[in-house]
Structure formats: C-alpha cells, structure tokens
Design a protein around this motif. Structure first.
Motif, PDB file in Angstrom:
ATOM      1  N   ASP A 102     -13.168 -32.331  50.999  1.00 41.32           N
ATOM      2  CA  ASP A 102     -12.585 -32.994  49.831  1.00 41.32           C
ATOM      3  C   ASP A 102     -12.504 -34.507  50.010  1.00 41.32           C
ATOM      4  N   SER A 103     -12.272 -34.954  51.246  1.00 48.98           N
ATOM      5  CA  SER A 103     -12.120 -36.394  51.469  1.00 48.98           C
ATOM      6  C   SER A 103     -12.580 -36.755  52.878  1.00 48.98           C
ATOM      7  N   PHE A 104     -12.896 -38.025  53.064  1.00 46.01           N
ATOM      8  CA  PHE A 104     -13.343 -38.549  54.347  1.00 46.01           C
ATOM      9  C   PHE A 104     -12.543 -39.812  54.661  1.00 46.01           C
ATOM     10  N   PRO A 105     -11.863 -39.879  55.800  1.00 47.35           N
ATOM     11  CA  PRO A 105     -11.062 -41.060  56.124  1.00 47.35           C
ATOM     12  C   PRO A 105     -11.882 -42.268  56.538  1.00 47.35           C
ATOM     13  N   CYS A 106     -13.171 -42.069  56.840  1.00 46.87           N
ATOM     14  CA  CYS A 106     -14.009 -43.182  57.294  1.00 46.87           C
ATOM     15  C   CYS A 106     -15.315 -43.210  56.506  1.00 46.87           C
ATOM     16  N   GLU A 107     -15.672 -44.385  55.996  1.00 52.13           N
ATOM     17  CA  GLU A 107     -16.937 -44.568  55.291  1.00 52.13           C
ATOM     18  C   GLU A 107     -17.661 -45.785  55.851  1.00 52.13           C
ATOM     19  N   VAL A 108     -18.936 -45.608  56.169  1.00 48.47           N
ATOM     20  CA  VAL A 108     -19.759 -46.681  56.718  1.00 48.47           C
ATOM     21  C   VAL A 108     -20.975 -46.862  55.807  1.00 48.47           C
ATOM     22  N   SER A 165     -11.167 -45.238  59.423  1.00 45.67           N
ATOM     23  CA  SER A 165     -11.630 -44.826  60.743  1.00 45.67           C
ATOM     24  C   SER A 165     -11.546 -43.315  60.861  1.00 45.67           C
ATOM     25  N   MET A 166     -12.283 -42.757  61.835  1.00 46.29           N
ATOM     26  CA  MET A 166     -12.256 -41.321  62.061  1.00 46.29           C
ATOM     27  C   MET A 166     -10.901 -40.896  62.614  1.00 46.29           C
ATOM     28  N   ASN A 167     -10.543 -39.650  62.332  1.00 47.53           N
ATOM     29  CA  ASN A 167      -9.298 -39.101  62.854  1.00 47.53           C
ATOM     30  C   ASN A 167      -9.386 -38.941  64.366  1.00 47.53           C
ATOM     31  N   GLY A 190     -33.051 -45.645  48.081  1.00 45.53           N
ATOM     32  CA  GLY A 190     -32.223 -46.834  47.891  1.00 45.53           C
ATOM     33  C   GLY A 190     -32.139 -47.682  49.144  1.00 45.53           C
ATOM     34  N   GLY A 191     -31.645 -48.913  48.955  1.00 41.29           N
ATOM     35  CA  GLY A 191     -31.547 -49.854  50.060  1.00 41.29           C
ATOM     36  C   GLY A 191     -30.320 -49.672  50.931  1.00 41.29           C
ATOM     37  N   ARG A 192     -29.217 -49.205  50.338  1.00 46.13           N
ATOM     38  CA  ARG A 192     -27.966 -49.034  51.085  1.00 46.13           C
ATOM     39  C   ARG A 192     -27.522 -47.575  50.987  1.00 46.13           C
ATOM     40  N   LEU A 193     -27.131 -47.022  52.116  1.00 46.24           N
ATOM     41  CA  LEU A 193     -26.652 -45.647  52.184  1.00 46.24           C
ATOM     42  C   LEU A 193     -25.233 -45.641  52.732  1.00 46.24           C
ATOM     43  N   THR A 194     -24.549 -44.505  52.551  1.00 46.17           N
ATOM     44  CA  THR A 194     -23.181 -44.370  53.038  1.00 46.17           C
ATOM     45  C   THR A 194     -23.071 -43.147  53.942  1.00 46.17           C
ATOM     46  N   LEU A 195     -22.442 -43.362  55.093  1.00 46.33           N
ATOM     47  CA  LEU A 195     -22.120 -42.298  56.040  1.00 46.33           C
ATOM     48  C   LEU A 195     -20.618 -42.050  55.967  1.00 46.33           C
ATOM     49  N   LYS A 196     -20.230 -40.802  55.678  1.00 45.78           N
ATOM     50  CA  LYS A 196     -18.820 -40.463  55.548  1.00 45.78           C
ATOM     51  C   LYS A 196     -18.423 -39.537  56.686  1.00 45.78           C
TER      52      LYS A 196
END
Length: 222
Positions: A102-108, A165-167, A190-196
C-alpha cells in the motif's frame, strides 16, 4: 518476459490480460503494464511463449488482441498484417493486486540511462544468484557486487532524488538479482524512473509512472 518458463507451474507461464493491463509473474518478479485501446474489461490468460513468438520481429508497436468467442477460449493476435490464433488458459491466476504494498517509506528517483548501463554491467559480471547491492546515499545510488573468483563491479548513478528512508536500522542497502534488475529497467520507458522501497527484506517497486515492476530482494550477507 517476466513470465515463468517452468512447465511444472503452467499458470505462471501465462500473461494475464486484466482490462487495460497485461500482467506476468514468475513468483520472484511481477510486471503490470498498460495496453492501449482496450474495449470492455477482458480477462483471460494468454500463453507467454506463444505471445513472444507472435510478437517477435514486429515492425510496428501496434498489436491487436481479440477474444474470439463469448467464453474467451480463443485469442487472436494481429500485427504487421499477420494473425495468430491461440487457445487461452483456463485457470486461476494469482491475486497479483494484493502483492503490491500500500505504501513505501522510501522513494528514489534516478536517470534511466546510467542505471541501465550499470545494471547491464552487473548482469554480465555477476553469476546467477549472486546479488547486486544497491546502496543509497543522499544524491548517489551505488551498485556493487563480487563473485568468489574475484570478479567485481562497482558503479554509481549520480543526480538521484531521495525521499524518506527504508525501515530498520543500518545502511540504506538492498540486494537483488542483477538479471531481474536489468530486465525490469529494460521494460520501463522515460528518462527518469522511481525505485520504491520498504526494507531490505520486502519487495521493491520500479516504475516509470505507468508500468510497474515488483522485484523480490535477495538477503545480503554483511
């Protein structure tokens, strides 16, 4: 393809057509990718190997998938003036929607091109089941790994944007299969991606905003 090739698990050798999405999983990774021009809310399982053969060498990006009868037992795949007809698979696909956290505390967020090059290097260098380490600094994503014979890789992707940040305590580091990482990045646009991320032992999500790829991590030995 992110579908399984293990014939002892026939359901996972299929692609799930779920309304406007195509979904595939081999239980270690999962992809949900949008398909355009869908009429209605079709749901069926298509054999991934047959689909791959039908799409091999396609000259254009336009592919038509039609379910032939009212029960969806036949599928017709058309592209470049050629048509393939295949039997669909009648079985219960895993409840893939529940696999996405449902959710991710860290996104890069990072540039796709240098990350894809770094992942390709890791895929070439590291043997099967040897993890590539992803370590997050404030503005840099580091990839590293080594194998027992001494071969190693070390790459950095600069200009990242990190939120949260990660837990858990310790370094912001997670391990994953280098082949699967490269495959996931190659599937995205795309040019930019997101890691969750959630934690080093929970699934990670890669996305370009439309396609989503979920990867299981590999536990790292400190």
């Amino acid at each position: 393809s992110h579908a399984s090739t293990d014939q002892t698990r026939p359901i996972l050798t299929c692609l799930k057509l779920h309304g406007p999405l195509l979904v595939a999983t081999d239980s270690y990774r999962l992809i949900a990718a949008p398909v355009g021009g869908v009429i209605g809310t079709p749901e069926t399982l298509l054999p991934a190997a047959t689909m791959s053969s039908a799409l091999a060498g396609a000259k254009t990006g336009e592919v038509t998938i039609e379910l032939e009868d009212r029960y969806g037992k036949l599928a017709r795949i058309s592209r470049d003036g050629e048509t393939w007809t295949m039997l669909t698979f009648d079985a219960q696909f895993p409840n893939w929607n529940q696999l996405f956290p449902d959710s991710f505390p860290c996104e890069v967020t990072f540039d796709r091109a240098p990350m894809l090059l770094a992942a390709a290097s890791a895929k070439r260098t590291l043997v099967k089941n040897t993890p590539v380490r992803l370590r997050i600094d404030e503005h840099t994503l580091h990839l590293s790994g080594h194998v027992p014979d001494g071969a190693s890789i070390s790459s950095s992707v600069n200009g990242i944007t990190t939120v949260g940040s990660m837990n858990g305590d310790g370094a912001q580091e997670i391990g994953c299969n280098p082949e699967f990482l490269h495959g996931a990045l190659s599937s995205l646009q795309g040019g930019r991606l997101t890691l969750k991320l959630i934690s080093p032992t929970r699934p990670m999500l890669l996305t370009d905003g439309t396609t989503k790829v979920l990867l299981m991590p590999i536990r790292l030995n400190v």
